[in-house]
Design an enzyme around this catalytic site. Structure first.
Site, mmCIF file in Angstrom:
data_model
loop_
_atom_site.group_PDB
_atom_site.id
_atom_site.type_symbol
_atom_site.label_atom_id
_atom_site.label_comp_id
_atom_site.label_asym_id
_atom_site.label_seq_id
_atom_site.Cartn_x
_atom_site.Cartn_y
_atom_site.Cartn_z
ATOM 1 N N ASN A 11 0.863 -1.175 0.000
ATOM 2 C CA ASN A 11 0.000 0.000 0.000
ATOM 3 C C ASN A 11 0.905 1.232 0.000
ATOM 4 O O ASN A 11 1.469 1.577 1.033
ATOM 5 C CB ASN A 11 -0.894 -0.038 1.259
ATOM 6 C CG ASN A 11 -1.777 1.186 1.375
ATOM 7 O OD1 ASN A 11 -1.823 2.021 0.465
ATOM 8 N ND2 ASN A 11 -2.475 1.312 2.497
ATOM 9 N N LYS A 13 0.039 4.225 -0.373
ATOM 10 C CA LYS A 13 -0.703 5.370 0.167
ATOM 11 C C LYS A 13 -0.504 6.591 -0.742
ATOM 12 O O LYS A 13 -0.419 6.433 -1.963
ATOM 13 C CB LYS A 13 -0.279 5.640 1.607
ATOM 14 C CG LYS A 13 -0.346 4.372 2.472
ATOM 15 C CD LYS A 13 -0.289 4.600 3.925
ATOM 16 C CE LYS A 13 -0.387 3.269 4.656
ATOM 17 N NZ LYS A 13 -0.474 3.384 6.079
ATOM 18 N N HIS A 94 -9.842 1.045 4.214
ATOM 19 C CA HIS A 94 -8.618 1.241 5.005
ATOM 20 C C HIS A 94 -8.937 2.187 6.167
ATOM 21 O O HIS A 94 -9.739 3.119 6.026
ATOM 22 C CB HIS A 94 -7.508 1.816 4.121
ATOM 23 C CG HIS A 94 -6.180 1.803 4.808
ATOM 24 N ND1 HIS A 94 -5.815 2.750 5.734
ATOM 25 C CD2 HIS A 94 -5.146 0.917 4.732
ATOM 26 C CE1 HIS A 94 -4.593 2.458 6.189
ATOM 27 N NE2 HIS A 94 -4.173 1.346 5.599
ATOM 28 N N GLU A 96 -7.423 4.603 7.375
ATOM 29 C CA GLU A 96 -7.195 6.035 7.117
ATOM 30 C C GLU A 96 -8.405 6.650 6.406
ATOM 31 O O GLU A 96 -8.726 7.813 6.611
ATOM 32 C CB GLU A 96 -5.896 6.207 6.305
ATOM 33 C CG GLU A 96 -4.687 5.959 7.206
ATOM 34 C CD GLU A 96 -3.467 5.392 6.498
ATOM 35 O OE1 GLU A 96 -3.425 5.398 5.260
ATOM 36 O OE2 GLU A 96 -2.550 4.936 7.213
ATOM 37 N N GLU A 166 -5.871 -5.136 10.359
ATOM 38 C CA GLU A 166 -4.879 -4.099 10.647
ATOM 39 C C GLU A 166 -5.272 -3.365 11.927
ATOM 40 O O GLU A 166 -6.151 -2.485 11.897
ATOM 41 C CB GLU A 166 -4.825 -3.086 9.502
ATOM 42 C CG GLU A 166 -4.376 -3.672 8.188
ATOM 43 C CD GLU A 166 -3.775 -2.607 7.274
ATOM 44 O OE1 GLU A 166 -2.625 -2.777 6.902
ATOM 45 O OE2 GLU A 166 -4.450 -1.625 6.964
ATOM 46 N N GLY A 172 1.936 2.114 10.900
ATOM 47 C CA GLY A 172 2.955 3.160 10.826
ATOM 48 C C GLY A 172 3.691 3.412 12.130
ATOM 49 O O GLY A 172 4.466 4.362 12.229
ATOM 50 N N SER A 213 2.958 -2.349 10.432
ATOM 51 C CA SER A 213 4.395 -2.349 10.764
ATOM 52 C C SER A 213 5.100 -3.652 10.406
ATOM 53 O O SER A 213 5.949 -4.135 11.161
ATOM 54 C CB SER A 213 4.586 -1.979 12.238
ATOM 55 O OG SER A 213 4.149 -0.655 12.460
HETATM 56 P P1 PGA Z 1 2.452 0.165 7.766
HETATM 57 O O1 PGA Z 1 1.042 0.410 7.031
HETATM 58 O O2 PGA Z 1 3.044 -1.099 7.202
HETATM 59 O O3 PGA Z 1 3.269 1.380 7.427
HETATM 60 O O4 PGA Z 1 2.183 0.026 9.225
HETATM 61 C C1 PGA Z 1 0.162 -0.661 6.755
HETATM 62 C C2 PGA Z 1 -1.101 -0.154 6.129
HETATM 63 O O5 PGA Z 1 -1.564 0.945 6.445
HETATM 64 O O6 PGA Z 1 -1.706 -0.855 5.300
#
Ligand code: PGA
Length: 254
Positions: A11, A13, A94, A96, A166, A172, A213
């Protein structure tokens, strides 16, 4: 989707410009793996990235799609447009987007339906916030999100769905949860699927993956879990060496 098929899904983003996306796509196009590798660039880069990856083993996905198939919806992108651009997958719900765009379970449900009808495989994101976890509500949140997302979705035997667990507070953060906790969450998700669909459909048409992560260092512990078919990777997918190492460690683990 064979039960043993493993996925590494990137992803990107809104973190890469178009030329950076092209650069990264070129760096990973030679990947050869028995893992299904998918990259999800931002909309502006999808066509360019797909053109570079055409003929390679790496598939392309969108990061979202709208729930209507066409019409006066300024700024939105349809599932069929993604399909036409060469996508096979689309991330839906997602955290976000749930947070910043106020996406509701109903919107997510409708997006899943339109993605499936455009022959895209939805990657549905579910997960609890830190507050929900502190209140001991994780299982409830997962069951609720999974059920509202897919109950009533008409799933023929040729349609596939990936559920990405997730934990929102881990995304993150640089610190994944323990594999045992992920395995528990994946069992809860699988049980909710059994409550909705027949055992055959759950076995053959659904894959559950972990995101939050993931790095080349910790990916092996997650892939080794019984109920885990892969990973959704944010930050660590933006550097080609690290992303390739994640794929290699996935391949070596199963
Ligand atoms: P990350 O993000 O690996 O940076 O924690 C995962 C995601 O948001 O799908």
């Amino acid at each position: 989707m064979s039960q043993n098929q493993k996925f590494v899904i990137a992803n990107w983003k809104m973190k890469l410009g178009i030329s950076e996306s092209i650069h990264l796509a070129k760096a990973i196009k030679k990947i050869k793996s028995n893992v299904e590798v998918v990259v999800c660039p931002s909309f502006a880069s999808v066509v360019e990235v797909r053109n570079i990856l055409k003929g390679s083993k790496v598939k392309v996905g969108g990061q979202d799609c709208f729930w209507e198939s066409e019409g006066a919806y300024t700024g939105e992108v349809s599932a069929s447009q993604l399909r036409e651009a060469g996508c096979d997958y689309v991330i839906i719900g997602h955290s976000e987007r749930r947070k910043y765009l106020q996406e509701t379970d109903e919107m997510i449900h409708n997006k899943i339906k339109t993605a499936l009808s455009a022959s895209l495989t939805p990657i549905i994101c579910v997960g609890e916030s830190f507050e929900q976890r502190s209140e001991g509500a994780t299982d409830y949140v997962l069951i609720n999100q999974v059920t509202k997302a897919i109950e009533g979705v008409d799933l023929g035997s040729d349609k596939k769905i990936i559920i990405a667990y997730e934990p929102v507070w881990v995304i993150g953060s640089g610190q994944a949860i323990s594999p045992d906790e992920a395995e528990h969450a994946h069992q809860v998700i699988r049980q909710s699927l059994f409550d909705i669909f027949s055992p055959g459909l759950v076995k053959n048409n659904f894959s559950i993956i972990y995101g939050g992560s993931i790095t080349s260092q910790n990916v092996g512990e997650f892939i080794a879990l019984e109920n885990t078919s892969g990973v959704l990777v944010g930050g660590a997918s933006l550097k080609s060496d690290e992303f390739i190492a994640i794929i290699k460690n996935t391949q070596n683990t199963y």
